[in-house]
Design a protein around this motif. Structure first.
Motif, PDB file in Angstrom:
ATOM      1  N   GLY A  12       0.897  -1.178   0.079  1.00 19.04           N
ATOM      2  CA  GLY A  12      -0.172   0.114   0.018  1.00 19.04           C
ATOM      3  C   GLY A  12       0.992   1.162  -0.072  1.00 19.04           C
ATOM      4  N   CYS A  13       0.835   2.036  -1.154  1.00 16.03           N
ATOM      5  CA  CYS A  13       1.761   3.312  -1.418  1.00 16.03           C
ATOM      6  C   CYS A  13       1.027   4.430  -0.945  1.00 16.03           C
ATOM      7  CB  CYS A  13       2.337   3.194  -2.596  1.00 16.03           C
ATOM      8  SG  CYS A  13       3.510   1.779  -2.861  1.00 16.03           S
ATOM      9  N   GLY A  14       0.073   4.472  -0.137  1.00 17.67           N
ATOM     10  CA  GLY A  14      -0.771   5.861  -0.211  1.00 17.67           C
ATOM     11  C   GLY A  14      -0.204   6.828   1.100  1.00 17.67           C
ATOM     12  N   LYS A  97      -3.068   0.335  12.094  1.00 15.01           N
ATOM     13  CA  LYS A  97      -4.371   0.426  12.927  1.00 15.01           C
ATOM     14  C   LYS A  97      -5.419   0.734  11.788  1.00 15.01           C
ATOM     15  CE  LYS A  97      -6.010   3.836  12.652  1.00 15.01           C
ATOM     16  NZ  LYS A  97      -6.308   5.023  11.536  1.00 15.01           N
TER      17      LYS A  97
HETATM   18  N1  LIG Z   1      -1.072   5.218  12.543  1.00 18.67           N
HETATM   19  C1  LIG Z   1      -1.486   6.357  12.105  1.00 18.67           C
HETATM   20  O1  LIG Z   1      -1.514   7.304  12.686  1.00 18.67           O
HETATM   21  C2  LIG Z   1      -2.330   6.225  10.849  1.00 18.67           C
HETATM   22  C3  LIG Z   1      -2.608   7.619  10.100  1.00 18.67           C
HETATM   23  C4  LIG Z   1      -3.195   7.605   8.660  1.00 18.67           C
HETATM   24  C5  LIG Z   1      -3.513   6.317   8.249  1.00 18.67           C
HETATM   25  N2  LIG Z   1      -3.370   5.243   8.947  1.00 18.67           N
HETATM   26  C6  LIG Z   1      -3.866   3.898   8.474  1.00 18.67           C
HETATM   27  O2  LIG Z   1      -3.064   3.214   7.230  1.00 18.67           O
HETATM   28  C7  LIG Z   1      -3.710   2.695   6.593  1.00 18.67           C
HETATM   29  C8  LIG Z   1      -3.716   3.230   5.006  1.00 18.67           C
HETATM   30  O3  LIG Z   1      -4.327   4.742   5.180  1.00 18.67           O
HETATM   31  P1  LIG Z   1      -3.923   5.734   4.084  1.00 18.67           P
HETATM   32  O4  LIG Z   1      -4.286   7.149   4.782  1.00 18.67           O
HETATM   33  O5  LIG Z   1      -2.349   5.489   3.804  1.00 18.67           O
HETATM   34  O6  LIG Z   1      -4.741   5.331   2.847  1.00 18.67           O
HETATM   35  P2  LIG Z   1      -4.522   5.559   1.268  1.00 18.67           P
HETATM   36  O7  LIG Z   1      -5.953   5.442   0.707  1.00 18.67           O
HETATM   37  O8  LIG Z   1      -3.745   7.019   1.203  1.00 18.67           O
HETATM   38  O9  LIG Z   1      -3.607   4.598   0.873  1.00 18.67           O
HETATM   39  C9  LIG Z   1      -3.883   3.291   0.563  1.00 18.67           C
HETATM   40  C10 LIG Z   1      -3.263   2.574  -0.377  1.00 18.67           C
HETATM   41  O10 LIG Z   1      -3.335   1.205  -0.265  1.00 18.67           O
HETATM   42  C11 LIG Z   1      -3.563   0.791  -1.797  1.00 18.67           C
HETATM   43  N3  LIG Z   1      -4.291  -0.397  -1.569  1.00 18.67           N
HETATM   44  C12 LIG Z   1      -5.658  -0.886  -1.460  1.00 18.67           C
HETATM   45  N4  LIG Z   1      -5.885  -2.047  -1.667  1.00 18.67           N
HETATM   46  C13 LIG Z   1      -4.688  -2.712  -1.572  1.00 18.67           C
HETATM   47  C14 LIG Z   1      -4.226  -4.197  -1.569  1.00 18.67           C
HETATM   48  N5  LIG Z   1      -5.074  -5.168  -1.374  1.00 18.67           N
HETATM   49  N6  LIG Z   1      -2.773  -4.241  -2.108  1.00 18.67           N
HETATM   50  C15 LIG Z   1      -1.798  -3.330  -2.002  1.00 18.67           C
HETATM   51  N7  LIG Z   1      -2.514  -1.941  -2.147  1.00 18.67           N
HETATM   52  C16 LIG Z   1      -3.547  -1.796  -1.822  1.00 18.67           C
HETATM   53  C17 LIG Z   1      -4.331   1.870  -2.376  1.00 18.67           C
HETATM   54  O11 LIG Z   1      -4.305   1.918  -3.767  1.00 18.67           O
HETATM   55  C18 LIG Z   1      -3.638   2.912  -1.895  1.00 18.67           C
HETATM   56  O12 LIG Z   1      -2.644   3.588  -2.341  1.00 18.67           O
HETATM   57  C19 LIG Z   1      -5.217   2.601   7.260  1.00 18.67           C
HETATM   58  O13 LIG Z   1      -5.314   1.418   7.916  1.00 18.67           O
HETATM   59  C20 LIG Z   1      -5.267   3.702   8.059  1.00 18.67           C
HETATM   60  O14 LIG Z   1      -6.270   3.717   9.230  1.00 18.67           O
HETATM   61  C21 LIG Z   1      -2.743   5.166  10.275  1.00 18.67           C
END
Ligand SMILES: NC(=O)c1ccc[n+]([C@@H]2O[C@H](COP(=O)([O-])OP(=O)(O)OC[C@H]3O[C@@H](n4cnc5c(N)ncnc54)[C@H](O)[C@@H]3O)[C@@H](O)[C@H]2O)c1
Length: 357
Positions: A12-14, A97
């Motif tokens: 996951g590269c978000g 999480k």
């Molecule tokens: N610890 C913290 O403080 C904190 C802060 C923000 C987000 N998060 C958590 O991090 C996770 C991701 O959040 P985000 O804000 O980065 O989301 P995001 O939408 O920015 O990124 C998610 C990425 O995962 C990719 N993806 C989706 N399904 C996939 C799969 N099966 N295999 C590979 N890649 C896949 C998507 O294309 C996207 O690029 C969530 O669980 C979120 O709750 C935690």
């Protein structure tokens, strides 16, 4: 047991992947060798940006490339499939999480990692704030003593644009402010106060055009007899951050505040006997409603502390500081708030099917 240098893959590269990448990059015993995303272009761009060799479009391809650790940075309901695939490949897992959006899913993940003999950690990096550790010590060393009353207040702002892609529906997000934001502070509350046994709460959606809740309030009773109140919203303007307040059996009270959101928690009230030390909860001159990438950026040092601990756990063959079982406690509480809100009744929390570590 694998030995260093550990080959790391980021799934996951978000938005939050940057925190994992920056944290692993400064750990000498770890090397990020691959990233993957279902959006293959995003995987390629991330690999290019950070100078990482492997970029893949699926977790199976990433695992086939040969890694010792995967960091799971994907949307909530996808965590289980990634963790199960990693466990099947005997790869250690560090998962963002919430561990999952259902207890049964969390239990399958924990069981798979146990059976595979791999370490399973879940990110709750706020436990690594020095102020959170200090508060925890004050409970253990008797300064506060056993908590009798707690409060977690999570008063946040999110722009409507935040609720796009997978955020905002029950199926793709699993919940709203409780599942995504307040879960951190519920985790801290239960880390300070112990096992929760009963939850009564309400959720509602007042301002955002989403299925899941933007506002919640709940009362939690703990096995010790202590009680706590939780209030949470993403509908506030401006963002007022988060506060946890604990009163202990000695009568002392400590308050831990995160303002602005994403900053290090600070002790803003320390009251014991006739001594009262205070710091303003909301110091003047701070900008409200800072953007999400700034919030995430400020979290990096604490992601780094937890990821450092995870690598040390592998080197020392011990459990990581926050295991899958530990991370399930906060999920159990917030799912009980949803159930209580649906039924209008308090929810007794059943002991986990997975025995405590
Ligand atoms: N610890 C913290 O403080 C904190 C802060 C923000 C987000 N998060 C958590 O991090 C996770 C991701 O959040 P985000 O804000 O980065 O989301 P995001 O939408 O920015 O990124 C998610 C990425 O995962 C990719 N993806 C989706 N399904 C996939 C799969 N099966 N295999 C590979 N890649 C896949 C998507 O294309 C996207 O690029 C969530 O669980 C979120 O709750 C935690």
């Amino acid at each position: 047991m694998t030995s260093p240098p550990f080959r790391v893959g980021i799934v996951g590269c978000g938005a939050i992947s940057r925190n994992h990448i920056e944290a692993f990059r400064v750990i000498p015993e770890a090397q990020i060798v691959a990233v993957c995303d279902v959006d293959a272009t995003r995987a390629l761009e991330t690999a290019d940006r950070w100078g990482i060799d492997g970029a893949y479009g699926s977790v199976d391809e990433l695992l086939a490339a040969g890694v010792d650790i995967v960091s799971v940075c994907t949307p909530h309901p996808t965590h289980e499939a990634v963790v199960l695939a990693a466990a099947a490949a005997k790869v250690h897992v560090l998962c963002e999480k919430p561990i999952a959006i259902e207890l049964e899913s969390a239990e399958r993940m924990i069981a798979a990692c146990d059976e595979a003999g791999v370490k399973f950690g879940v990110l709750f990096q706020r436990r690594f704030w020095p102020a959170a550790q200090r508060l925890r010590r004050a409970i253990d060393d008797g300064t506060l003593g056993r908590p009798i009353l707690g409060h977690a207040s999570v008063i946040l702002h999110r722009d409507p644009a935040y609720y796009s892609a997978w955020r905002g529906t029950w199926a793709t997000d699993g919940g709203g402010v409780l599942m995504s934001q307040a879960i951190h502070h519920i985790d801290l509350l239960q880390w300070f106060m112990g096992e929760a046994v009963e939850v009564h709460g309400h959720v509602a959606t007042f301002r955002h055009r989403i299925e899941v809740e933007d506002t919640a309030a709940a009362v939690v009773k703990f096995a010790s007899g202590a009680m706590a109140a939780i209030s949470a919203t993403t509908a506030a303007t401006p963002n007022l951050g988060e506060t946890i307040r604990i009163t202990g059996e000695t009568g002392a009270t400590a308050e831990l505040t995160e303002f602005p959101e994403g900053s290090d928690g600070r002790i803003t009230l320390w009251a014991r006997g006739t001594e009262i030390g205070t710091e303003p909860v909301h110091p003047a001159g701070l900008k409200p409603n800072i953007d999400l990438s700034t919030i995430n950026g400020q979290l990096i040092p604490h992601h780094a502390s937890q990821i450092r601990d995870f690598v040390d756990a592998l080197r020392e063959d011990r459990a990581p500081a926050i295991t899958g079982r530990d991370a399930t406690a906060a999920l159990r509480i917030l799912l009980a708030v949803y159930e209580s809100s649906r039924t209008g009744r308090p929810v007794r929390l059943a002991a986990s099917a997975v025995p405590a570590s």
